[in-house]
Design a protein around this motif. Structure first.
Motif, mmCIF file in Angstrom:
data_model
loop_
_atom_site.group_PDB
_atom_site.id
_atom_site.type_symbol
_atom_site.label_atom_id
_atom_site.label_comp_id
_atom_site.label_asym_id
_atom_site.label_seq_id
_atom_site.Cartn_x
_atom_site.Cartn_y
_atom_site.Cartn_z
ATOM 1 N N THR A 282 7.318 0.118 -14.039
ATOM 2 C CA THR A 282 7.187 0.964 -12.853
ATOM 3 C C THR A 282 7.559 2.400 -13.163
ATOM 4 O O THR A 282 6.860 3.349 -12.755
ATOM 5 N N GLU A 283 8.634 2.598 -13.891
ATOM 6 C CA GLU A 283 9.085 3.946 -14.230
ATOM 7 C C GLU A 283 8.051 4.684 -15.071
ATOM 8 O O GLU A 283 7.807 5.877 -14.878
ATOM 9 N N ALA A 284 7.425 3.979 -16.007
ATOM 10 C CA ALA A 284 6.430 4.610 -16.871
ATOM 11 C C ALA A 284 5.204 5.053 -16.085
ATOM 12 O O ALA A 284 4.538 6.029 -16.454
ATOM 13 N N LYS B 195 0.918 -8.662 -10.715
ATOM 14 C CA LYS B 195 1.985 -9.071 -9.793
ATOM 15 C C LYS B 195 2.923 -7.912 -9.487
ATOM 16 O O LYS B 195 3.332 -7.723 -8.331
ATOM 17 N N VAL B 196 3.258 -7.133 -10.501
ATOM 18 C CA VAL B 196 4.172 -6.003 -10.294
ATOM 19 C C VAL B 196 3.533 -4.962 -9.392
ATOM 20 O O VAL B 196 4.173 -4.431 -8.477
ATOM 21 N N ILE B 197 2.255 -4.656 -9.608
ATOM 22 C CA ILE B 197 1.570 -3.659 -8.778
ATOM 23 C C ILE B 197 1.507 -4.106 -7.331
ATOM 24 O O ILE B 197 1.728 -3.317 -6.401
ATOM 25 N N GLN B 198 1.219 -5.394 -7.114
ATOM 26 C CA GLN B 198 1.094 -5.885 -5.744
ATOM 27 C C GLN B 198 2.438 -5.930 -5.025
ATOM 28 O O GLN B 198 2.513 -5.690 -3.811
ATOM 29 N N GLN B 199 3.519 -6.220 -5.760
ATOM 30 C CA GLN B 199 4.824 -6.396 -5.124
ATOM 31 C C GLN B 199 5.613 -5.094 -4.995
ATOM 32 O O GLN B 199 6.522 -5.017 -4.175
ATOM 33 N N LEU C 105 -6.118 -1.550 -5.787
ATOM 34 C CA LEU C 105 -5.746 -2.693 -4.939
ATOM 35 C C LEU C 105 -6.145 -2.422 -3.492
ATOM 36 O O LEU C 105 -5.777 -1.400 -2.914
ATOM 37 N N LYS C 106 -6.908 -3.344 -2.906
ATOM 38 C CA LYS C 106 -7.335 -3.214 -1.517
ATOM 39 C C LYS C 106 -6.249 -3.695 -0.573
ATOM 40 O O LYS C 106 -5.371 -4.471 -0.950
ATOM 41 N N PRO D 234 6.138 -1.426 -3.783
ATOM 42 C CA PRO D 234 5.563 -0.482 -2.813
ATOM 43 C C PRO D 234 5.148 0.847 -3.435
ATOM 44 O O PRO D 234 4.174 1.467 -2.987
ATOM 45 N N LEU D 235 5.869 1.310 -4.450
ATOM 46 C CA LEU D 235 5.537 2.587 -5.083
ATOM 47 C C LEU D 235 4.189 2.546 -5.796
ATOM 48 O O LEU D 235 3.531 3.578 -5.956
ATOM 49 N N LEU D 236 3.756 1.350 -6.216
ATOM 50 C CA LEU D 236 2.534 1.215 -7.003
ATOM 51 C C LEU D 236 1.362 0.682 -6.199
ATOM 52 O O LEU D 236 0.202 0.908 -6.566
ATOM 53 N N ARG D 237 1.643 0.002 -5.132
ATOM 54 C CA ARG D 237 0.612 -0.764 -4.420
ATOM 55 C C ARG D 237 -0.593 0.082 -4.022
ATOM 56 O O ARG D 237 -1.740 -0.321 -4.188
#
Length: 380
Positions: free
Chosen positions: A131-133, A171-175, A258-259, A177-180
C-alpha cells in the motif's frame, strides 16, 4: 605474479567502461531526485545495452505516466531478462521474490534498486508495504503475479498466465480504502520475452522440474536447500552469458479499475483476461525488422558481444560464489572442529589447546611417549 596482474587487468578492462556512469549525473524520471551511484551504474549501463542490443522500446507509456497510483502487472517469462530491462529502463518500485532477500550481499543491494520483498521481513507486513509503495509519490509499482509458479511452468504453457484465481494484490486493493477507487492496474507484456536466452526444451523442462522439487523442500523448512535451489533457478533461465539479439518491445494495455461493488474474483478475472489478451495480441504481431548496420556498427556489435560474454561470466561466477559462500564457510568450520575433537580423542591436543577454549594460547608442554608407542622396541 604475472597471473595475478593478468586477472587484475581483466577486471579493470571489464569495469572501466562503467566509470563514465559514475561521473555523469542523472535524475529519477518520477520524482526528480538524484540517482545514487549504484543506480547510475546499473540502470544506465543496462538501459544503454538493452537499447543497442535488442532495440528496446516502450509503447503506450502515456498510460502509465498519466495516472498516479499505477500498478503494472505482467507475464513472468522463464528468462526474466525482460522484467529486469523494464525495471532498469522505467525505474518503478518492483516486488520480487523473497528468496533473493535470503542471499548475503545481494539482499543489501536490492533496496537501492527500488526492489521490495514479496513477503514481510518486519512488523509492517507485506500488505502495508504494498500500500505504501502505491500511495507514496508518482512512481508506479511493478508486479509479476504468477511468481515462481509461472516461472517454472511447462514448455507447453509458454505465453500462458499461471495466476491464482484471486491473487493477493487484488484482495489488498479491494479491502484497502486508499486503493479501492484510485489504483489503476495497467497490464504490460514484452514481445519475444521467452526468446531472450537460448534454452532447449529438454533443458527447460528438466530444470523446471528440479526447481519445483527444491522449492517444495524449502517450503517444508529445509533451509539447507537454498543454495541448491537458487543455483537451479539461475541455470533454468537458459544460456546466461550472452542474450540473443532479438527485438524487444514493451506494450502497455488499457488500465483496469475496480468497479463499484465488484467482487475480488471478478476484478481478478478482468485483469487476467486483459493481460492474456495483450500477450496474445503482441506475440502475433509481425516481427519488426531492425535497421541494417554498416561495417563499423557490426564491428562494434561483435566487440560488445565479447565484452558482454566476459562480463556476464564474471557476474555469474560471483553470484554462484556468493550463493555458496555460507556453505563453504560452514563446511570448513565443521572440518576444523572435527579435526580438533579427533586430536583431543587421540591425545595429540588437550581441551585447553582447542582454539577458543579455556587456556587457549597457553604453551603446550612436550611429553615423552613410551618406547612401545614410538614403535622402537627398545627395552630398559
Amino acid at each position: 605474479m604475472w597471473i595475478s596482474l593478468a586477472k587484475l587487468l581483466v577486471v579493470l578492462l571489464l569495469f572501466a567502461p562503467k566509470l563514465r556512469y559514475l561521473i555523469r549525473k542523472e535524475k529519477c524520471p518520477w520524482d526528480d531526485s538524484d540517482l545514487n551511484w549504484l543506480q547510475r551504474v546499473v540502470f544506465s549501463s543496462v538501459r544503454d545495452f538493452s537499447r543497442y542490443w535488442h532495440g528496446y522500446e516502450l509503447h503506450g507509456l502515456e498510460r502509465v505516466k498519466t495516472f498516479e497510483r499505477t500498478l503494472l502487472v505482467g507475464y513472468h517469462s522463464r528468462c526474466t531478462l525482460d522484467a529486469l530491462y523494464l525495471i532498469f529502463n522505467l525505474q518503478p518500485n518492483a516486488i520480487v521474490s523473497h528468496l533473493l532477500f535470503n542471499l548475503p550481499v545481494i539482499k543489501t543491494a536490492l533496496p537501492y534498486m527500488n526492489l521490495i520483498s514479496s513477503r514481510a521481513t518486519n512488523l509492517d507486513g507485506a500488505e502495508a508495504r504494498f500500500t505504501e509503495a502505491l500511495v507514496s509519490g508518482k512512481r508506479p509499482l511493478m508486479l509479476l503475479p504468477g511468481g515462481l509458479q509461472e516461472f517454472l511452468k511447462p514448455y507447453s504453457e509458454l505465453g500462458n498466465l499461471q495466476w491464482k484465481e484471486v491473487p493477493g494484490f487484488v484482495k489488498v486493493i479491494q479491502q484497502e480504502p486508499l486503493l479501492r477507487s484510485s489504483v489503476k492496474v495497467v497490464p504490460f507484456h514484452t514481445k519475444n520475452s521467452d526468446c531472450c536466452y537460448l534454452n532447449h526444451p529438454w533443458w527447460y523442462e528438466t530444470f523446471g522440474k528440479l526447481g519445483e522439487r527444491t522449492i517444495a523442500m524449502f517450503k517444508q523448512g529445509k533451509i539447507w536447500v537454498i543454495p541448491v535451489m537458487v543455483t537451479i533457478l539461475l541455470f533454468a533461465t537458459g544460456f546466461l552469458l550472452l542474450p540473443r539479439g532479438v527485438k524487444l518491445d514493451v506494450y502497455f494495455g488499457e488500465p483496469v479499475v475496480l468497479k463499484e461493488g465488484e467482487s475480488a474474483a471478478a476484478f481478478a478475472r478482468r485483469i487476467n483476461e486483459a493481460t492474456q489478451a495483450l500477450i496474445d495480441k503482441t506475440e502475433t504481431m509481425p516481427q519488426v525488422r531492425r535497421e541494417k548496420r554498416g561495417a563499423y556498427s557490426t564491428l562494434v556489435g561483435v566487440l560488445l558481444g565479447f565484452y558482454t560474454f566476459a562480463q556476464n561470466t564474471l557476474i555469474v561466477g560471483l553470484a554462484i560464489g556468493i550463493i555458496w559462500f555460507p556453505v563453504v564457510v560452514a563446511c570448513l568450520s565443521a572440518r576444523a572442529l572435527l579435526y580438533a575433537f579427533s586430536a583431543i580423542s587421540c591425545g595429540v591436543l588437550s581441551p585447553s589447546e582447542v582454539p577458543g577454549g579455556q587456556g587457549a594460547g597457553v604453551k603446550r608442554e612436550t611429553r615423552a611417549k613410551p618406547a612401545a608407542v614410538l614403535g622402537t622396541g627398545v627395552a630398559g
